[in-house]
Design a protein around this motif. Structure first.
Motif, mmCIF file in Angstrom:
data_model
loop_
_atom_site.group_PDB
_atom_site.id
_atom_site.type_symbol
_atom_site.label_atom_id
_atom_site.label_comp_id
_atom_site.label_asym_id
_atom_site.label_seq_id
_atom_site.Cartn_x
_atom_site.Cartn_y
_atom_site.Cartn_z
ATOM 1 N N LEU A 80 6.389 5.056 -5.268
ATOM 2 C CA LEU A 80 5.738 5.728 -6.423
ATOM 3 C C LEU A 80 4.765 7.016 -6.074
ATOM 4 O O LEU A 80 4.128 7.273 -7.058
ATOM 5 C CB LEU A 80 4.921 4.550 -7.196
ATOM 6 N N ASN A 81 4.806 7.224 -4.896
ATOM 7 C CA ASN A 81 3.684 8.250 -4.308
ATOM 8 C C ASN A 81 2.372 7.842 -4.646
ATOM 9 O O ASN A 81 1.518 8.843 -4.920
ATOM 10 C CB ASN A 81 4.243 9.658 -4.964
ATOM 11 N N LEU A 82 1.736 6.721 -4.476
ATOM 12 C CA LEU A 82 0.485 6.363 -4.822
ATOM 13 C C LEU A 82 -0.186 6.077 -3.420
ATOM 14 O O LEU A 82 -1.271 5.382 -3.605
ATOM 15 C CB LEU A 82 0.422 5.045 -5.649
ATOM 16 N N ASN A 83 0.264 6.215 -2.109
ATOM 17 C CA ASN A 83 -0.377 6.121 -1.036
ATOM 18 C C ASN A 83 -2.065 6.418 -0.778
ATOM 19 O O ASN A 83 -2.631 5.816 -0.513
ATOM 20 C CB ASN A 83 0.551 6.838 0.154
ATOM 21 N N GLU A 84 -2.065 7.678 -1.683
ATOM 22 C CA GLU A 84 -3.456 8.048 -1.578
ATOM 23 C C GLU A 84 -4.211 7.474 -2.706
ATOM 24 O O GLU A 84 -5.541 7.792 -2.611
ATOM 25 C CB GLU A 84 -3.445 9.663 -1.724
ATOM 26 N N LYS A 85 -3.648 6.869 -3.455
ATOM 27 C CA LYS A 85 -4.552 6.261 -4.720
ATOM 28 C C LYS A 85 -4.835 4.659 -4.507
ATOM 29 O O LYS A 85 -5.389 4.159 -5.087
ATOM 30 C CB LYS A 85 -3.874 6.516 -5.878
ATOM 31 N N VAL A 86 -3.935 4.058 -3.469
ATOM 32 C CA VAL A 86 -3.988 2.700 -3.241
ATOM 33 C C VAL A 86 -4.526 2.284 -1.967
ATOM 34 O O VAL A 86 -4.092 2.834 -1.011
ATOM 35 C CB VAL A 86 -2.764 1.987 -3.655
ATOM 36 N N LEU A 87 -5.621 1.333 -1.864
ATOM 37 C CA LEU A 87 -6.219 1.011 -0.636
ATOM 38 C C LEU A 87 -5.797 -0.453 -0.336
ATOM 39 O O LEU A 87 -6.276 -1.238 -1.301
ATOM 40 C CB LEU A 87 -7.721 1.368 -0.595
ATOM 41 N N GLU A 146 3.480 -2.337 -0.395
ATOM 42 C CA GLU A 146 2.990 -1.144 0.382
ATOM 43 C C GLU A 146 4.253 -0.338 0.133
ATOM 44 O O GLU A 146 4.292 1.014 -0.047
ATOM 45 C CB GLU A 146 3.077 -1.533 1.745
ATOM 46 N N LYS A 147 5.669 -1.019 0.258
ATOM 47 C CA LYS A 147 6.797 -0.079 0.094
ATOM 48 C C LYS A 147 6.875 0.521 -1.457
ATOM 49 O O LYS A 147 7.159 1.643 -1.849
ATOM 50 C CB LYS A 147 7.885 -0.857 -0.007
ATOM 51 N N LEU A 148 6.516 -0.366 -2.350
ATOM 52 C CA LEU A 148 6.407 0.464 -3.804
ATOM 53 C C LEU A 148 5.344 1.366 -4.091
ATOM 54 O O LEU A 148 5.664 2.332 -4.826
ATOM 55 C CB LEU A 148 5.924 -0.878 -4.884
ATOM 56 N N CYS A 149 4.310 1.328 -3.297
ATOM 57 C CA CYS A 149 3.341 2.332 -3.416
ATOM 58 C C CYS A 149 3.879 3.477 -3.085
ATOM 59 O O CYS A 149 3.464 4.761 -3.478
ATOM 60 C CB CYS A 149 1.986 1.877 -2.658
ATOM 61 N N ASP A 150 4.670 3.419 -1.763
ATOM 62 C CA ASP A 150 5.352 4.609 -1.178
ATOM 63 C C ASP A 150 6.295 5.167 -2.082
ATOM 64 O O ASP A 150 6.414 6.550 -2.209
ATOM 65 C CB ASP A 150 5.857 4.165 0.037
#
Length: 380
Positions: A250-257, A244-248
């Motif tokens: 990489l600015n992927l929070n809207e792209k990863v569920l 979850e931190k990695l997604c944050d």
């Protein structure tokens, strides 16, 4: 036949396969008795041929760790005696094959000779079994089983390299019930997870370090730069917070569920365009097979038994562990061309057909029959 099955009752591959095996055996007219500490998660007890016996471990203050092997051995003895079980099939060498051997010795004192079939699934060999503390016990348990199977050629090779094995190991791959996947696409509404112009990439695991969730996310980041897409992560485990931190970052929070642990894997897979598996090792890769059964091409590493499941260039693509660039390129190759995507989806289903439950389970029945015949000759 009256068959006893000992397994872990969890979502792990060994527990799922053992449960599905028991269910299929019951449909084929055999009486099946599951012996474990909880009801297996996928076990349906609405079947006259299926029985579940709970192993209860009394809580004694004397023990720092409660003796599950002792409780399991005693339960096996009681159930074999009570239900006249013909053969015991244990999944996982430790502690199940070890407990089965002790049960066998106890039953001999009652004039009962119980044949034991042991199936090796992976971490019982590669992680637990190879540890110096357990090596002797695992080796002993395998060599004292009446028949031994492995879920892949790669795992068989590892077993023979780790241990001094005297027994022949027969490879019987894992399987899926394709009937469960044949109609799942009929009510498949992609809009619940993604926009019409987004491709859906999926990963399912227990989020352990060996699954390399960071590689899945980093490869998706590269894919998403060229193909508008969503990443669906199904499962839970120790690496989730880090993911979850990695997604944050990489600015992927809207792209990863992150959907957490779920029994609805087939429903999620029916929405998917590509399945990504970046594991350091997989003894077989059951989740990859489940994806292919859902007509989802697989982009995976080439480690362990995965090349035996995922056919490179046909049902998906293989790459070296840690090579996120190649994984991303392979996914993009499939996704950017709609005709190619359709072809890969068709091929993935064709590859999965080889591992249909109806093709694989007769191999286990054959092993049971041969093992019982050997035991009968010994008893004469």
């Amino acid at each position: 036949m009256i068959i006893g099955i000992v397994c872990y009752p969890t979502y792990g591959g060994s527990g799922v396969v053992a449960t599905e095996l028991g269910l299929e055996l019951s449909k084929r007219g055999h009486e099946v008795h599951f012996i474990t500490y909880n009801q297996p998660v996928k076990l349906n007890l609405f079947n006259n041929n299926i029985h579940y016996h709970e192993v209860i471990v009394p809580d004694y203050p004397l023990f720092h760790y409660q003796p599950y092997e002792l409780a399991l051995s005693s339960k096996i003895v009681d159930m074999v005696d009570l239900h006249k079980i013909d053969i015991l099939h244990v999944h996982y060498a430790i502690p199940h094959a070890y407990a089965a051997y002790m049960s066998k010795q106890m039953l001999k004192t009652r004039g009962i000779n119980l044949p034991i079939v042991t199936t090796l699934h992976g971490t019982d060999i590669t992680l637990v079994g190879s540890h110096p503390f357990y090596k002797n016990a695992v080796e002993f348990s395998i060599n004292n089983s009446d028949a031994v199977t492995s879920v892949s050629e790669d795992l068989k090779k590892d077993t023979l390299s780790f241990f001094d094995i005297k027994k022949n190991i027969q490879v019987i791959p894992n399987f899926v019930d394709l009937d469960k996947y044949n109609h799942v696409h009929e009510n498949c509404d992609r809009s619940v997870l993604a926009d019409d112009d987004e491709k859906i990439i999926t990963h399912i695991s227990n989020f352990r370090k060996v699954k390399r969730i960071d590689d899945v996310i980093n490869s998706f980041n590269l894919i998403n730069k060229q193909i508008n897409s969503k990443l669906i992560l199904l499962g839970d485990g120790p690496e989730r917070i880090k993911a979850e931190k990695l997604c944050d970052e990489l600015n992927l929070n809207e792209k990863v569920l992150f959907l957490g642990a779920s029994n609805e894997t087939a429903k999620i897979l029916c929405l998917s365009d590509v399945f990504v598996l970046a594991s350091t090792t997989e003894s077989f890769g059951l989740v990859a097979l489940e994806a292919m059964a859902s007509s989802v091409p697989v982009v995976s590493t080439n480690s362990g038994g995965l090349p035996e499941v995922n056919m490179d260039g046909f049902s998906g693509y293989l790459s070296n562990v840690g090579d996120i660039n190649t994984m991303a390129k392979n996914a993009i190759k499939i996704l950017k061309d709609s005709d190619k995507l359709i072809n890969f989806k068709r091929n993935a289903k064709l590859q999965a057909n080889k591992f249909d439950v109806h093709n694989i389970v007769p191999n286990y029945e054959d092993i049971y029959k041969r093992t019982l015949e050997k035991q009968s000759k010994k008893d004469l």
